[in-house]
Design a protein around this motif. Sequence first.
Motif, PDB file in Angstrom:
ATOM      1  N   GLN A  71       0.852  -1.190   0.000  1.00 58.77           N
ATOM      2  CA  GLN A  71       0.000   0.000   0.000  1.00 58.77           C
ATOM      3  C   GLN A  71       0.884   1.235   0.000  1.00 58.77           C
ATOM      4  OE1 GLN A  71      -2.910   0.280   3.171  1.00 58.77           O
ATOM      5  NE2 GLN A  71      -3.096   2.497   2.936  1.00 58.77           N
ATOM      6  N   LEU A  72       0.612   2.142  -0.917  1.00 64.15           N
ATOM      7  CA  LEU A  72       1.297   3.417  -0.950  1.00 64.15           C
ATOM      8  C   LEU A  72       0.417   4.474  -0.305  1.00 64.15           C
ATOM      9  CD1 LEU A  72       2.834   3.496  -4.542  1.00 64.15           C
ATOM     10  CD2 LEU A  72       3.809   2.597  -2.432  1.00 64.15           C
ATOM     11  N   ILE A  73       1.060   5.390   0.408  1.00 67.66           N
ATOM     12  CA  ILE A  73       0.327   6.478   1.045  1.00 67.66           C
ATOM     13  C   ILE A  73       0.058   7.592   0.036  1.00 67.66           C
ATOM     14  CG2 ILE A  73       0.413   8.221   2.875  1.00 67.66           C
ATOM     15  CD1 ILE A  73       2.232   6.256   4.419  1.00 67.66           C
ATOM     16  N   ARG A  74       1.099   7.961  -0.695  1.00 66.38           N
ATOM     17  CA  ARG A  74       0.928   8.947  -1.750  1.00 66.38           C
ATOM     18  C   ARG A  74       1.812   8.556  -2.909  1.00 66.38           C
ATOM     19  NH1 ARG A  74       1.533  15.557  -1.480  1.00 66.38           N
ATOM     20  NH2 ARG A  74       1.013  15.915  -3.654  1.00 66.38           N
ATOM     21  N   ASP A  81       4.023  -3.143  -7.224  1.00 62.27           N
ATOM     22  CA  ASP A  81       5.321  -3.684  -6.843  1.00 62.27           C
ATOM     23  C   ASP A  81       6.489  -2.883  -7.395  1.00 62.27           C
ATOM     24  OD1 ASP A  81       5.359  -4.488  -9.523  1.00 62.27           O
ATOM     25  OD2 ASP A  81       4.707  -6.519  -9.040  1.00 62.27           O
ATOM     26  N   GLN A  82       6.209  -1.792  -8.123  1.00 63.88           N
ATOM     27  CA  GLN A  82       7.274  -0.887  -8.529  1.00 63.88           C
ATOM     28  C   GLN A  82       6.667   0.460  -8.897  1.00 63.88           C
ATOM     29  OE1 GLN A  82       9.376  -2.570 -11.916  1.00 63.88           O
ATOM     30  NE2 GLN A  82       7.750  -2.075 -13.343  1.00 63.88           N
ATOM     31  N   ALA A 164       2.730  -4.550 -11.534  1.00 63.89           N
ATOM     32  CA  ALA A 164       1.750  -3.492 -11.306  1.00 63.89           C
ATOM     33  C   ALA A 164       2.553  -2.264 -10.903  1.00 63.89           C
ATOM     34  CB  ALA A 164       0.759  -3.869 -10.217  1.00 63.89           C
ATOM     35  N   THR A 165       2.549  -1.252 -11.738  1.00 60.18           N
ATOM     36  CA  THR A 165       3.462  -0.120 -11.608  1.00 60.18           C
ATOM     37  C   THR A 165       2.691   1.164 -11.335  1.00 60.18           C
ATOM     38  OG1 THR A 165       4.955  -1.164 -13.219  1.00 60.18           O
ATOM     39  CG2 THR A 165       5.313   1.167 -12.730  1.00 60.18           C
ATOM     40  N   ALA A 166       3.044   1.860 -10.271  1.00 59.46           N
ATOM     41  CA  ALA A 166       2.496   3.186 -10.014  1.00 59.46           C
ATOM     42  C   ALA A 166       3.282   4.193 -10.838  1.00 59.46           C
ATOM     43  CB  ALA A 166       2.585   3.538  -8.533  1.00 59.46           C
ATOM     44  N   TYR A 217       0.039  -4.049 -15.340  1.00 57.00           N
ATOM     45  CA  TYR A 217      -0.869  -2.939 -15.074  1.00 57.00           C
ATOM     46  C   TYR A 217      -0.063  -1.691 -14.738  1.00 57.00           C
ATOM     47  CZ  TYR A 217      -4.189  -6.776 -14.368  1.00 57.00           C
ATOM     48  OH  TYR A 217      -4.943  -7.901 -14.525  1.00 57.00           O
ATOM     49  N   ILE A 218      -0.634  -0.564 -15.069  1.00 58.69           N
ATOM     50  CA  ILE A 218      -0.095   0.697 -14.585  1.00 58.69           C
ATOM     51  C   ILE A 218      -1.176   1.425 -13.805  1.00 58.69           C
ATOM     52  CG2 ILE A 218       1.750   1.053 -16.256  1.00 58.69           C
ATOM     53  CD1 ILE A 218      -0.137   2.657 -17.968  1.00 58.69           C
TER      54      ILE A 218
END
Length: 296
Positions: A71-74, A81-82, A164-166, A217-218
Amino acid sequence: MWKGVMRGRIVKGIAGFYYVCCGDRIYECKAKGVFRKDNRKPLVGDWVEMDVLDQAEGLGNISALLPRASQLIRPAVANVDQALVIFAIAKPQPNFNLLDRFLVMMGQQGIPSIVCFNKLDIDEGARAGEYRGIYEACGYRTLAVSAREGFGIEELKGLLAGHATAVAGPSGVGKSSIINCLQSDIVMETGEISLKIERGKHTTRHSELIAIGEDSYILDTPGFSSLGLFGLEKERLADFYPEFAAFEKDCRFGGCAHMGERDCGVKTAVEDGAVSRLRYENYRQLYEELGRMRKF
């Protein structure tokens, strides 16, 4: 009218509505009140169970959040995962302090980052190699692309495959244009650059999960212009500058902050060109900022 429980993944959230992908269908859902009671909020990227209310209309209620791998906060997203952080080589000029903030923030959350410099087609000063060299020396994977001409996009697709990339970056760097190159199903609105201030209009107004291939995914996230480093002690900041580690053994004092101390191995490495002066100056700014935050 068929009703039942299905499992899917949240691909978008807007104004209290969550859009859940189940197979080849997207369902518009609300989250049950129990999540508010438990102070839990569904995030884009979450795997969920939902009660189907109307199969024909594609309506449902999210009834359960499945365990998160990350989980990312921001940006506030789950199960990535990256991270891919995008800056322009020019127009606008890269804000390296902001880039380092993002890398520190991802490092805090244990998410590896890829640094991407866009607009190679207008790299009149041939700066791409210099910029990449700074961050490759720190251990980051980097690449330079041109969304306009398609250069480097296939290499980028390879780095994103199976992940899955943010995806994040400030306005005006061509983030939406790159995402358009990565997939063909969703054409995002691209903003024009203001010639006066060389900043882009905010074209991404919500986080969205986009499939770009099998198991790939992005997560597109709204553009940012500033990032605060909250919850980080200034004494830990050096942990997120990996290039410092090789020279800390040469520091005279244990727990050296690499600021005003004498006989500092990191500062000597900066003077010798073994550590990027640009990165070190960003470190100093962030260290001082974290020190001021502690006082309040």
